[in-house]
Motif scaffolding. Sequence first.
Motif, mmCIF file in Angstrom:
data_model
loop_
_atom_site.group_PDB
_atom_site.id
_atom_site.type_symbol
_atom_site.label_atom_id
_atom_site.label_comp_id
_atom_site.label_asym_id
_atom_site.label_seq_id
_atom_site.Cartn_x
_atom_site.Cartn_y
_atom_site.Cartn_z
ATOM 1 N N MET A 65 41.422 40.217 29.698
ATOM 2 C CA MET A 65 42.149 39.126 29.150
ATOM 3 C C MET A 65 41.395 37.735 28.775
ATOM 4 S SD MET A 65 45.268 37.117 31.741
ATOM 5 C CE MET A 65 46.482 38.736 31.348
ATOM 6 N N GLY A 93 49.010 40.664 24.798
ATOM 7 C CA GLY A 93 48.257 39.768 24.102
ATOM 8 C C GLY A 93 46.853 40.118 24.169
ATOM 9 N N THR A 116 54.247 43.619 25.379
ATOM 10 C CA THR A 116 54.589 42.684 26.299
ATOM 11 C C THR A 116 55.453 41.756 25.099
ATOM 12 O OG1 THR A 116 52.590 41.255 25.770
ATOM 13 C CG2 THR A 116 52.530 42.711 27.774
ATOM 14 N N ALA A 118 54.409 38.557 24.599
ATOM 15 C CA ALA A 118 53.424 37.314 24.463
ATOM 16 C C ALA A 118 53.299 36.804 23.102
ATOM 17 C CB ALA A 118 51.873 37.870 24.744
ATOM 18 N N GLY A 119 53.580 37.644 22.095
ATOM 19 C CA GLY A 119 53.852 37.040 20.723
ATOM 20 C C GLY A 119 52.609 36.786 19.967
ATOM 21 N N THR A 123 51.069 35.304 15.375
ATOM 22 C CA THR A 123 50.490 34.133 14.968
ATOM 23 C C THR A 123 49.144 34.292 14.463
ATOM 24 O OG1 THR A 123 49.197 33.783 16.906
ATOM 25 C CG2 THR A 123 51.522 33.365 17.271
ATOM 26 N N LYS A 134 38.228 28.054 27.042
ATOM 27 C CA LYS A 134 38.753 29.027 26.157
ATOM 28 C C LYS A 134 38.729 28.125 24.901
ATOM 29 C CE LYS A 134 42.622 31.847 25.385
ATOM 30 N NZ LYS A 134 43.990 32.298 26.151
ATOM 31 N N LEU A 154 58.337 49.142 26.328
ATOM 32 C CA LEU A 154 58.296 48.151 27.155
ATOM 33 C C LEU A 154 58.959 48.491 28.622
ATOM 34 C CD1 LEU A 154 57.768 46.586 24.352
ATOM 35 C CD2 LEU A 154 58.081 44.641 26.044
ATOM 36 N N SER A 156 57.848 50.687 30.380
ATOM 37 C CA SER A 156 56.845 50.846 31.680
ATOM 38 C C SER A 156 56.524 49.449 32.167
ATOM 39 C CB SER A 156 55.803 51.462 31.247
ATOM 40 O OG SER A 156 55.115 51.144 30.130
ATOM 41 N N ASN A 168 56.957 33.397 28.899
ATOM 42 C CA ASN A 168 55.880 33.063 28.184
ATOM 43 C C ASN A 168 56.186 32.589 26.574
ATOM 44 O OD1 ASN A 168 52.863 34.583 27.133
ATOM 45 N ND2 ASN A 168 53.451 32.485 26.513
ATOM 46 N N HIS A 172 56.797 29.245 24.092
ATOM 47 C CA HIS A 172 56.609 29.047 22.727
ATOM 48 C C HIS A 172 57.838 28.317 22.014
ATOM 49 C CE1 HIS A 172 53.740 32.916 22.678
ATOM 50 N NE2 HIS A 172 53.149 31.573 23.058
#
Length: 349
Positions: A65, A93, A116, A118-119, A123, A134, A154, A156, A168, A172
């Motif tokens: 991560m 992500g 997930t 996260a998207g 992007t 970061k 998804l 699982s 999350n 956005h």
Amino acid sequence: MGFTHDTLAQRVTFAVEGAATTVASEISRLDAQRVMLVAGESATGVADRISELIPIAVRYSDIVMHVPVEAADRARAAAADNDADAIVCVGGGSATGLAKAVALTTGLPIVAVPTTYAGSEATPVWGLTEKGRKTTGVDVAVLPRSVVYDAALLTSLPADLAVASGLNALAHCIDAMWAPHADPIDRALAGEGIRALASGLPRVATDGLAGIEETLYGAYLAATAFASAGSGMHHKICHVLGGMFNLPHAQTHSVVLPHVLAFNAPNAVDAAARIAAAFGSDTASAGLTQLRTAVDAPRALRDYGLAESDLPAAVTAILPVIPADNPTPVTPENLAALLHAAWEGTDPR
Ligand code: NAD
């Protein structure tokens, strides 16, 4: 109206139970012959099915991560050593982020299969972490050429992670209402994203695939709005916290979001009205609270490893990166109060 909006070029496919066959046809459209398949343990089943249908040069599972630079370097070396000509990433992500790190230096095209909400797949934003910091950047070379959403993947996802990840995505949308480059198209996408997420997320646990599909649809809209609007106050806070203290990404967003919304809403009247309308609630904060209660959202940063003694350093690191045009002016004092409330889990209202 006076604005310029970039619409990013990307194919998006929704196909329940169709991930492997759709990936195969996307790889054939790219004419790729040596694919690097990035997939962690949670995606082993679908990665096996994909492997049967496309030419794999290397299968890669060393996913960490927040993409530490060392992990990015190892993945880039694997791509080079195996002469990869495309990347397929299956996962959240973190898997997408690793694929983006490789694409950033190699230009290899990515086909992303998100597992997930996260998207990141929608992007052009990449992120790397070095020595607790970061760094993010924008480069269209990392935007996946094609995204394949298969709601069946998804089922699982553990319930608590599904909730945090869905929130999350909601972050956005909400940040896209006032982020530095927010335009009317971003706000339209974000409004529909909020509606879909508020409707879909509580149904993930009760309606299975239908709830997941609606949430994925909302998560995609959320990411496209965020991609164009850029990072607002909320994302700046969460990126610093994630990088400095290695906090879990989705849970951090879930906890911080209501605090930033309550902080900005009084000075972002139009955005707050749009958010409230999208939730179908009297106020933006009431809509978010209702959703968070329905899904039993994460509440306090102290539950995810942040110490109270970490807060002053967080304030110092976050202050300089808050966008200058944030609706509510940010001071060391009000930022410290916001972070303390998020750490403690008090009601932001
Ligand atoms: P993640 O990818 O780290 O996944 C969290 C955990 O869930 C992992 O252990 C993973 O193996 C597991 N998992 C994922 N999908 C699963 C499934 N369907 N079933 C069972 N287990 C599953 O977490 P995330 O929240 O998706 O992504 C976080 C990372 O993505 C952060 O590094 C964040 O910065 C980045 N991100 C980047 C952008 C961008 O635009 N660049 C946007 C959002 C997030």
